[in-house]
Enzyme design. Structure first.
Site, short mmCIF file in Angstrom:
data_model
loop_
_atom_site.label_atom_id
_atom_site.label_comp_id
_atom_site.label_asym_id
_atom_site.label_seq_id
_atom_site.Cartn_x
_atom_site.Cartn_y
_atom_site.Cartn_z
N ASN A 104 0.86 -1.19 0.00
CA ASN A 104 0.00 0.00 0.00
C ASN A 104 0.90 1.24 0.00
OD1 ASN A 104 -1.80 2.05 0.52
ND2 ASN A 104 -2.33 1.36 2.59
N LYS B 57 0.18 4.26 -0.25
CA LYS B 57 -0.41 5.47 0.36
C LYS B 57 -0.11 6.67 -0.55
CE LYS B 57 -0.13 3.23 4.77
NZ LYS B 57 -0.13 3.32 6.21
N HIS C 126 -9.65 1.10 4.71
CA HIS C 126 -8.38 1.32 5.43
C HIS C 126 -8.63 2.30 6.58
CE1 HIS C 126 -4.32 2.55 6.37
NE2 HIS C 126 -3.91 1.46 5.75
N GLU D 173 -7.00 4.68 7.73
CA GLU D 173 -6.74 6.10 7.43
C GLU D 173 -7.95 6.72 6.73
OE1 GLU D 173 -2.94 5.57 5.52
OE2 GLU D 173 -2.10 4.97 7.46
N GLU E 238 -5.65 -4.87 10.59
CA GLU E 238 -4.58 -3.90 10.82
C GLU E 238 -4.86 -3.12 12.10
OE1 GLU E 238 -2.44 -2.61 7.02
OE2 GLU E 238 -4.30 -1.49 7.09
N GLY F 67 2.24 2.38 10.72
CA GLY F 67 3.18 3.48 10.56
C GLY F 67 3.87 3.90 11.85
N SER G 31 3.19 -2.09 10.40
CA SER G 31 4.63 -2.16 10.59
C SER G 31 5.23 -3.54 10.27
CB SER G 31 5.02 -1.71 12.01
OG SER G 31 4.61 -0.37 12.22
P1 PGA Z 1 2.65 0.31 7.70
O1 PGA Z 1 1.20 0.51 7.01
O2 PGA Z 1 3.22 -0.97 7.16
O3 PGA Z 1 3.45 1.51 7.32
O4 PGA Z 1 2.39 0.21 9.17
C1 PGA Z 1 0.34 -0.57 6.81
C2 PGA Z 1 -0.94 -0.08 6.18
O5 PGA Z 1 -1.45 0.97 6.59
O6 PGA Z 1 -1.49 -0.71 5.25
#
Ligand code: PGA
Length: 259
Positions: A11, A13, A101, A103, A173, A179, A219
């Protein structure tokens, strides 16, 4: 060991313009082997403005990755300034779309109902939804993680048929791990992914629950991928930060070679 094929998704982003995107995909193409692609499904989810360029490179160089998107609207067309219809993505050979997601839920106010509409629209356009779910730190500390995630799964799948769910991907997640560099322990990630599968079993049947692929995200790095991926109910990873470096993403894809 289950016979579910692992699926590793990157992803991106809001990273990489279309020129940077081409570079990253070319770097990946040198690293991903035929054996990787045989063992693991790989999807990449660039920003919308990169998709056409990435599609051209993936097709021309026959790179064994599936093209994905991070989001879409659920209507076919209309006055939805700034939005993208699922059919527009399908036309670019996009085959996986993330829905829900955290976010998007937290920053852009997507509700369970909107996420469910998206899941249905993605399926109606013959693409595969990656339905994302996860709890906040407060919810985890209040022992509400399973209840929150189960409710998101049930709402996201409302009105979706068993055969469709069996082909889908669900990404667990934990929001506090995205992140942040903090990863759920393999045991906690396994317990939560199992709870997702149990919810699918309760809503549908054994066949559907045993077929649906469940990713862990938050992460994921080359160092922790092998242990996470060895858990019985974890069938893949949704990778954010670490997918922006071709070498790290490839080391996650090749998790089975570690150790
Ligand atoms: P990350 O993000 O690996 O940077 O924690 C995962 C995601 O949001 O899909």
């Amino acid at each position: 060991m289950s016979d579910r094929k692992p699926i590793i998704s990157g992803n991106w982003k809001m990273h990489n313009n279309h020129l940077e995107a081409i570079q990253l995909v070319q770097q990946l193409s040198y690293l991903i082997t035929k054996d990787d692609a045989k063992a693991v499904d790989i999807t990449i989810h660039p920003p919308f403005t990169d998709i056409r360029s990435v599609q051209t490179v993936v097709d021309a160089d026959k790179i064994p990755v599936s093209l994905g998107a991070q989001h879409c609207h659920w209507e076919e067309k209309g006055a939805f300034t700034g939005e993208i219809a699922p059919a527009m993505l399908a036309k670019l050979n996009v085959s996986f779309v993330i829905a829900g997601h955290s976010e998007r839920r937290q920053i852009f106010g997507e509700t369970d109902e909107m996420v469910n509409n998206k899941v249905k629209a993605i399926l109606a356009n013959e693409m595969t939804p990656i339905l994302a779910c996860g709890e906040t730190l407060e919810e985890r500390e209040a022992d509400e993680a399973v209840a929150k995630v189960s409710a998101q799964v049930a709402a996201g799948l409302a009105g979706v048929k068993a055969e469709q769910v069996a082909e889908m991907v669900i990404a667990y997640e934990p929001i506090w791990a995205i992140g942040t560099g903090k990863t759920a322990s393999p045991e906690d990630a396994q317990e939560m992914c199992k709870s997702v599968r149990d919810k699918v079993r309760e809503l549908y049947n054994d066949k559907t629950a045993d077929a649906v692929r469940i990713q862990y995200g938050g992460s994921v790095k080359p160092g922790n991928a092998p242990e996470l991926m060895s858990q019985p109910d974890i069938d893949g990873a949704l990778v954010g930060g670490a997918c922006l470096a071709a070498d790290d993403f490839h080391r996650i894809i090749a998790f089975r070679d570690a150790g």
